[in-house]
Write an enzyme that holds these catalytic residues in place. Structure first.
Site, PDB file in Angstrom:
ATOM      1  N   ARG A  49       0.814  -1.222   0.000  1.00  0.00           N
ATOM      2  CA  ARG A  49       0.000   0.000   0.000  1.00  0.00           C
ATOM      3  C   ARG A  49       0.848   1.273   0.000  1.00  0.00           C
ATOM      4  O   ARG A  49       0.528   2.233  -0.700  1.00  0.00           O
ATOM      5  CB  ARG A  49      -0.952  -0.011   1.191  1.00  0.00           C
ATOM      6  CG  ARG A  49      -2.015  -1.110   1.106  1.00  0.00           C
ATOM      7  CD  ARG A  49      -3.030  -0.968   2.208  1.00  0.00           C
ATOM      8  NE  ARG A  49      -4.019  -2.035   2.154  1.00  0.00           N
ATOM      9  CZ  ARG A  49      -5.059  -2.118   2.987  1.00  0.00           C
ATOM     10  NH1 ARG A  49      -5.234  -1.187   3.925  1.00  0.00           N
ATOM     11  NH2 ARG A  49      -5.920  -3.101   2.883  1.00  0.00           N
ATOM     12  N   ASP A 150     -15.504   9.185   9.335  1.00  0.00           N
ATOM     13  CA  ASP A 150     -14.452   8.208   9.042  1.00  0.00           C
ATOM     14  C   ASP A 150     -13.112   8.939   9.094  1.00  0.00           C
ATOM     15  O   ASP A 150     -13.054  10.163   8.877  1.00  0.00           O
ATOM     16  CB  ASP A 150     -14.658   7.569   7.664  1.00  0.00           C
ATOM     17  CG  ASP A 150     -13.954   6.225   7.529  1.00  0.00           C
ATOM     18  OD1 ASP A 150     -14.639   5.190   7.609  1.00  0.00           O
ATOM     19  OD2 ASP A 150     -12.717   6.207   7.361  1.00  0.00           O
TER      20      ASP A 150
END
Length: 288
Positions: A49, A150
């Site tokens: 990632r 979030d």
């Protein structure tokens, strides 16, 4: 505590040098910034990632990237770092047993109803909550609010757009698709958009559960924090739960994820069903 080894570890055919020291530092930084406790088994995931960030920034190795991060207290790259290492697995009406419980609870609740979805991801969960409130409350749902937060700004942008593929809504009934979504045409064929009256119930914003102050301060009827605690260590779990309690109305509900059990819940909550917990007493005021 993490034990650092400064001996380089480089997998075969890797593009960037990624040492044990780099991995240890990344684990420390993401825990400090987002509360996420990365296990040793996440090494390859971290490499995969974050390699995207190194390519985009044209950096030669992970140590250079970490030096860049640490040279800045805040900024866009810290958010990209967090976005890269958070996991966003979601779907409409995931863990379906929660929604009838929510429907029953809000029918009995004093109006207006407010729900906090603390891990909104790409929007499927808060929109599922909105649909449930409309079906349970009818016209009274117009006064209901869903606070959807979030830590990941990238998924919040997708959630706010409210556009989903046919695959993402494939498990919804034909009736729900007709009632709560508009079908795309032309270049948007094969996609749907959440209807404006549903979208209007949901307010999206960024929130880090580790922040010393939360933007959510009003009493809420229920908190959805599902499949988030599993990424936290025990002290962080307790700290978050202790801060949830004062935000819930009397007998308010906490919805946890399928991998999260009663060991996550302190004496302030009592089990009400499978991964559903009820506020069992009025907690003392805690700074949010």
């Amino acid at each position: 505590m993490y034990i650092e080894s400064h001996a380089p570890t480089l997998a075969v055919n890797t593009e960037f040098l990624f040492t044990d020291s780099d991995f240890s530092k990344i684990r420390t930084l993401i825990h400090r910034r987002a509360g996420i406790a990365l296990g040793e088994q996440k090494r390859q995931m971290v490499y995969s990632r974050l390699s995207r960030r190194l390519r985009e920034l044209r950096l030669p190795e992970f140590s250079t990237y970490l030096e860049l991060l640490e040279s800045r207290q805040d900024g866009d790259e810290w958010q990209s770092f967090i976005n890269s290492l958070t996991t966003n697995l979601t779907s409409f009406f995931r863990e379906a047993h929660h929604f009838p419980v929510l429907a029953e609870h809000v029918r009995k609740a004093q109006q207006p109803v407010t729900i906090w979805c603390a891990a909104a991801s790409t929007g499927e969960e808060p929109y599922s909550i909105a649909i449930t409130l409309i079906e349970a409350l009818g016209d009274r749902a117009s006064s209901a609010r869903i606070i959807a937060t979030d830590i990941d700004t990238a998924v919040l942008a997708k959630a706010s757009a409210g556009v989903f593929t046919a695959e993402q809504v494939g498990r919804l009934s034909a009736d729900r698709l007709r009632r709560f979504f508009n079908k795309g045409t032309g270049c948007n064929a094969g996609k749907v958009r959440i209807r404006p009256e549903v979208a209007a119930m949901v307010k999206f914003s960024r929130l880090n559960l580790l922040d010393p102050s939360w933007s959510v301060k009003e009493p809420v009827d229920a908190i959805f924090c599902r499949n988030v605690m599993i990424y936290f260590d025990k002290p962080t779990q307790k700290k978050v739960l202790d801060r949830f309690a004062p935000l819930l109305k009397p007998n308010g509900l906490l919805f946890a994820g399928h991998s999260e059990n009663a060991s996550l819940v302190n004496q302030t909550f009592k089990p009400l069903g499978h991964t559903v917990y009820e506020l069992s007493r009025s907690p003392g005021k805690v700074s949010t």
